[in-house]
Design an enzyme around this catalytic site. Sequence first.
Site, PDB file in Angstrom:
ATOM      1  N   LYS A   1     -53.154  14.163 -54.460  1.00  0.00           N
ATOM      2  CA  LYS A   1     -54.543  14.593 -54.633  1.00  0.00           C
ATOM      3  C   LYS A   1     -55.129  15.125 -53.333  1.00  0.00           C
ATOM      4  CE  LYS A   1     -56.397  10.772 -56.048  1.00  0.00           C
ATOM      5  NZ  LYS A   1     -55.221   9.902 -55.838  1.00  0.00           N
TER       6      LYS A   1
ATOM      7  N   ARG B   1     -63.329   6.560 -60.268  1.00  0.00           N
ATOM      8  CA  ARG B   1     -62.165   5.740 -60.601  1.00  0.00           C
ATOM      9  C   ARG B   1     -62.368   4.952 -61.897  1.00  0.00           C
ATOM     10  NH1 ARG B   1     -58.495   5.154 -56.380  1.00  0.00           N
ATOM     11  NH2 ARG B   1     -59.230   5.814 -54.319  1.00  0.00           N
TER      12      ARG B   1
ATOM     13  N   ARG C   1     -42.883   7.700 -46.963  1.00  0.00           N
ATOM     14  CA  ARG C   1     -44.055   8.146 -46.206  1.00  0.00           C
ATOM     15  C   ARG C   1     -44.058   7.557 -44.797  1.00  0.00           C
ATOM     16  NH1 ARG C   1     -49.908   7.543 -48.862  1.00  0.00           N
ATOM     17  NH2 ARG C   1     -49.435   5.296 -48.773  1.00  0.00           N
TER      18      ARG C   1
ATOM     19  N   ARG D   1     -46.535   2.270 -43.494  1.00  0.00           N
ATOM     20  CA  ARG D   1     -47.653   1.405 -43.826  1.00  0.00           C
ATOM     21  C   ARG D   1     -47.158   0.118 -44.490  1.00  0.00           C
ATOM     22  NH1 ARG D   1     -52.185   5.017 -46.807  1.00  0.00           N
ATOM     23  NH2 ARG D   1     -52.069   3.150 -48.107  1.00  0.00           N
TER      24      ARG D   1
ATOM     25  N   ARG E   1     -49.582  -1.211 -57.826  1.00  0.00           N
ATOM     26  CA  ARG E   1     -50.677  -0.236 -57.744  1.00  0.00           C
ATOM     27  C   ARG E   1     -50.548   0.805 -58.853  1.00  0.00           C
ATOM     28  NH1 ARG E   1     -49.875   1.785 -51.833  1.00  0.00           N
ATOM     29  NH2 ARG E   1     -51.642   3.165 -52.240  1.00  0.00           N
TER      30      ARG E   1
END
Length: 212
Positions: free
Chosen positions: A13, A88, A127, A156, A167
């Site tokens: 996004k 959301r 990532r 992360r 998630r």
Amino acid sequence: MYIVLLGPPGSGKGTQGQILAKRFGLNHLSTGDLFRAILGDEDHPLYPKVQVVKEGKLVSDDVVNLVVEDALNKEEYESGVIFDGYPRTVAQAEALDDMLSSRDRKVDMVIDFDVTEEVLLDRLLGRRVCSSCKGVFHKKQGYDKCPKCGGKLITRDDDNEETIKERFEEYKNKTAPLQQYYKSGDSKYICIMVDDVDKTPDDIQKQIIDKI
């Protein structure tokens, strides 16, 4: 033009929002960026309300709506917005409709990134984030350090398979009503299927433009 981007974390996004913003001359509004800006300014009137972010707590719909409305009051957002990370929930979507209606505007388009779990895992497990400039890269790019500033690239803490899957499920459960809300409305609803780990941002952008 006012465009809402839907999609789970790692769906692209942010990347696509910035590309689309430049292409159509719109402003890219990220709730994450808005919260960070407010937390960096203790004199901001909303600073006390967003302190829960520092404590790792969830922010209520009411507070998120206040933050977004505060941004929409700024002149820079009058020419059109790409909403990234907002709304959301259906409650937030209804609040956004009210905000825009009071300005004689509406959500013109919703772009929903339907990303498979395989692609999401590939993106987030690979990532790498620069510890200095916060630039985001992927291990496939082969960088040992940040190509922008030379900073250390790190993984992360929440980019692990168990957390990512949790998630992903949470997003699917919470977003289903929001998807239905927009599908039943008068906004143009565009679904972008991302099911190939080798698809580049340019590939996704072409798919979006073709559907628009």
